[in-house]
Design an enzyme around this catalytic site. Structure first.
Site, mmCIF file in Angstrom:
data_model
loop_
_atom_site.group_PDB
_atom_site.id
_atom_site.type_symbol
_atom_site.label_atom_id
_atom_site.label_comp_id
_atom_site.label_asym_id
_atom_site.label_seq_id
_atom_site.Cartn_x
_atom_site.Cartn_y
_atom_site.Cartn_z
ATOM 1 C CD GLU A 1 -2.767 1.195 2.468
ATOM 2 O OE1 GLU A 1 -2.743 0.258 3.285
ATOM 3 O OE2 GLU A 1 -3.497 2.195 2.586
ATOM 4 C CE LYS B 1 3.649 0.249 4.741
ATOM 5 N NZ LYS B 1 2.534 0.015 3.825
ATOM 6 N NE ARG C 1 3.726 -7.670 10.317
ATOM 7 C CZ ARG C 1 3.095 -6.944 9.399
ATOM 8 N NH1 ARG C 1 2.049 -7.399 8.781
ATOM 9 N NH2 ARG C 1 3.529 -5.729 9.097
HETATM 10 P P1 ATP Z 1 2.817 -2.177 8.189
HETATM 11 O O1 ATP Z 1 1.964 -3.038 9.080
HETATM 12 O O2 ATP Z 1 4.244 -2.083 8.591
HETATM 13 O O3 ATP Z 1 2.216 -0.864 7.910
HETATM 14 P P2 ATP Z 1 1.641 -3.444 5.945
HETATM 15 O O4 ATP Z 1 1.468 -4.893 6.121
HETATM 16 O O5 ATP Z 1 0.452 -2.590 6.115
HETATM 17 O O6 ATP Z 1 2.863 -2.969 6.805
HETATM 18 P P3 ATP Z 1 1.712 -3.380 3.090
HETATM 19 O O7 ATP Z 1 2.171 -2.256 2.264
HETATM 20 O O8 ATP Z 1 0.266 -3.673 3.118
HETATM 21 O O9 ATP Z 1 2.275 -3.122 4.546
HETATM 22 O O10 ATP Z 1 2.540 -4.705 2.770
HETATM 23 C C1 ATP Z 1 2.823 -5.182 1.484
HETATM 24 C C2 ATP Z 1 3.190 -6.638 1.597
HETATM 25 O O11 ATP Z 1 4.316 -6.803 2.448
HETATM 26 C C3 ATP Z 1 2.059 -7.462 2.192
HETATM 27 O O12 ATP Z 1 1.936 -8.649 1.452
HETATM 28 C C4 ATP Z 1 2.508 -7.713 3.592
HETATM 29 O O13 ATP Z 1 1.981 -8.932 4.047
HETATM 30 C C5 ATP Z 1 4.034 -7.744 3.463
HETATM 31 N N1 ATP Z 1 4.680 -7.344 4.710
HETATM 32 C C6 ATP Z 1 4.480 -6.216 5.421
HETATM 33 N N2 ATP Z 1 5.201 -6.213 6.555
HETATM 34 C C7 ATP Z 1 5.885 -7.390 6.571
HETATM 35 C C8 ATP Z 1 6.794 -8.012 7.500
HETATM 36 N N3 ATP Z 1 7.152 -7.401 8.642
HETATM 37 N N4 ATP Z 1 7.291 -9.220 7.184
HETATM 38 C C9 ATP Z 1 6.937 -9.830 6.039
HETATM 39 N N5 ATP Z 1 6.092 -9.316 5.138
HETATM 40 C C10 ATP Z 1 5.551 -8.120 5.396
HETATM 41 MG MG MG Z 2 -1.327 -2.976 4.884
#
Ligand code: ATP
Ligand code: MG
Length: 585
Positions: free
Chosen positions: A46, A299, A289
């Protein structure tokens, strides 16, 4: 099914240990059974912030699996939440993925599919699988029930198809204010999985979107948009993190009910946009994760740290963002090594940061040329050399790899050495320079310290010594046994450099722990950055930005991506040679 059938297919012998995880095994089996003839994945960030180390795991997995199985991976910007998204993030995400060494098959946006998603909503209504609901957000919460109690049907659940279509079209036309209505899936208000209790598929939001401008007053919800975007793109394996496990039934519901593969009419608007028709039935698979101690990775917190100036920006070298650690001197290969080491599983855990730092040390030990740099300089005068003595010594750039070649290192009568390499009153076991004692100057000979010059305050300002002529390179005494070796630079030739000594941003292993009424802000390490002026040899100063070196005996350093110039060198410490935290507590 017999037990034998349930056993996973045997792994081919040539599969490397780090490629034996359960997801790759599923992909292998899907190809072997003919369920899929090719593999297509996607990385779906995102664009509401910068990518961080956690995302590197998802990127390496999504792109890595595609390339290992001769498939392709799309980069899809999951831009269904216009209020928080920004083109600045979109650019940085692309930059980061490329930097990690990957390239996407197609660059897509979830917003590319808004028209398809809208038509799919009409299809669900016509099938009796979706309805327009007038409950307020608060009422929806009341009706939803709890983990232990079933929910109640919305009073709007039995609207006619005609009425639903009319209201949904008017939602799309912008007739209603934000929050007035939603389109909801008609599934099961008594489901044990709350995600299936008639979840919202669309909400009204009169907000400009970074990609579609003011075209849309309604926006699709995450699960709906994500599953259908995967289907539109013909994704075979949709990999995501464990928190989406409970969403998988809804993911499958959306894919099955909309059935894009058999709905050419829904795909028509995409064909008009020039996007290929690839609709399929994707499969979601979850993995844990990546989390490290001594870091925060949400984030939301990273954004707050930037906005409140606790750090210098998203690319501050102390940040766990890919832009930050890149500036710190982390290499793409170190990150890929770390991801391989950590592996893929369904067990969530808080990993030790030494795994990350260790991967960087290992990568740079092999990949970084050696140089000499003095961080806390004190002058050493070799009194027995003529005032104008100057020579060029030849050093190999890497002790274990001749392909790094050699370089010239200037040597003269006055040197800078490390202040801590001299002790007037040496503690027991001290092997470096002392008054009257000897030490080897790396690659130049053996020096004896004869005199310590101090200022009025009693501080050492200069050491005067005698360089043993018989110990010079190529002389008979060059191999004479001596306990310690220290690094140095020629004062006349060295270039003054700004050296930024970075350390961990937090002092405790779990800065996210708020149990004692504290927050991560209470655990910030006041010494996470110390800036000093040191001296580096000319062959370090002349480096291009982002070049990494091992400064011998000192650590790994990188020429700053933005501030470094050959005239005014700036080096960031990427990591120390050894783990200095392991012994601290
Ligand atoms: P955050 O919770 O840090 O804001 P998010 O999951 O909302 O991160 P996205 O931009 O939606 O961030 O993530 C894009 C992809 O990266 C998704 O498939 C998510 O599952 C993966 N991802 C995000 N954080 C991690 C992590 N700590 N380890 C592994 N994969 C991750
Ligand atoms: Mg997300």
């Amino acid at each position: 099914m017999s037990n034998d059938d349930a056993r996973p297919a045997a792994l081919p012998d040539d599969v490397a240990p780090e490629k034996r995880d359960f997801i790759r095994q599923i992909v292998r089996e899907d190809l072997a059974s003919g369920r899929h003839t090719s593999v297509k994945t996607r990385f779906p960030p995102e664009p509401n912030g910068y990518l961080h180390i956690g995302h590197a795991k998802a990127i390496c997995l999504d792109f890595g699996i595609a390339s290992e199985f001769d498939g392709v991976c799309n980069l899809r910007l999951d831009d269904t939440n216009p209020a928080k998204e920004d083109p600045e993030y979109v650019r940085a995400i692309q930059d980061d993925v490329r930097w990690l060494g990957f390239d996407w098959h197609d660059l897509r946006h979830a917003s590319d599919y808004f028209e398809v998603l809208y038509l799919a909503g009409e299809k669900l209504i016509r099938q009796g699988d979706a309805f327009v609901c007038d409950l307020t957000a608060e009422q929806v919460r009341e009706y939803r029930g709890t983990l232990t109690e079933p929910g109640r049907n919305s009073p709007y659940r039995d609207r006619s198809v005609e009425e639903n279509l009319d209201l949904f079209r008017r939602m799309r036309a912008g007739e209603f204010p934000d929050g007035a209505r939603t389109l909801r899936a008609k599934i099961d208000m008594a489901s044990g999985n709350i995600n299936l209790r008639d979840p919202a598929l669309y909400r009204i939001k009169h907000v400009e979107h970074q990609n579609t401008g003011n075209d849309w007053p309604i926006y699709p919800m995450y699960d709906y948009a994500h599953s259908l975007s995967d289907a539109v793109e013909g994704i075979t394996h949709s990999l995501c993190t464990l928190e989406f496990e409970d969403h998988r039934p809804l993911y499958d519901w959306c894919v099955d009910k909309v059935d894009l593969a058999n709905s050419p009419d829904l795909i028509a608007p995409l064909l008009a946009k020039g996007l290929p028709k690839e609709a399929s039935k994707p499969r979601q698979i979850e993995f844990s994760r990546l989390n490290f101690n001594y870091l925060v990775m949400s984030k939301r917190k990273l954004l707050a740290m930037v906005e409140d100036r606790l750090v210098d920006g998203w690319d501050d070298p102390r940040m766990p963002t890919l832009q930050g650690i890149r500036r710190r001197g982390y290499t793409p290969s170190a990150l890929r090594l770390m991801v391989d080491r950590v592996g893929i599983s369904k067990q969530n855990s808080l990993l030790d940061i030494s795994i990350l730092e260790g991967a960087l040390r290992e990568d740079l030990d092999a990949a970084a040329p050696r140089r000499m740099g003095v961080i806390d300089p004190v002058k050493l005068v070799l009194a027995n050399l003529p005032e104008d003595h100057e020579e060029s010594l030849t050093f190999s750039n890497h002790p274990k790899d001749e392909s790094f070649g050699q370089r010239s290192v200037p040597f003269s009568r006055e040197l800078w050495i490390e202040r801590e390499d001299f002790e007037e009153v040496p503690p027991k076991g001290f092997k470096r320079l002392t008054t009257g004692g000897e030490v080897r100057l790396r690659g130049a000979g053996i020096v004896r310290c004869d005199e310590v010059v101090k200022n009025d305050a009693g501080e050492i300002v200069e050491l005067r010594g005698w360089l043993d002529p018989e110990s010079r390179p190529g002389m008979a005494g060059a191999e004479r046994k001596i306990k310690g070796t220290i690094h140095w630079v020629s004062a006349k030739h060295a270039v003054a450099a700004e050296i930024r000594l970075y350390d961990r941003l937090f002092t405790v292993p779990n800065p996210d722990d708020e149990s004692e009424g504290k927050t991560y802000r209470d655990y910030m390490n006041p010494e996470s950055r110390r800036t000093v002026t040191g001296y580096v040899e000319p062959a370090a100063a002349s480096a291009a930005p982002e070049q990494s070196f091992q400064f011998e005996r000192t650590g790994y350093f990188v020429a700053d991506r933005y501030d470094h110039t050959p005239e005014r060198p700036v080096f960031n410490r990427s990591v120390t040679l050894r783990d200095t935290w392991a012994t601290k507590g």
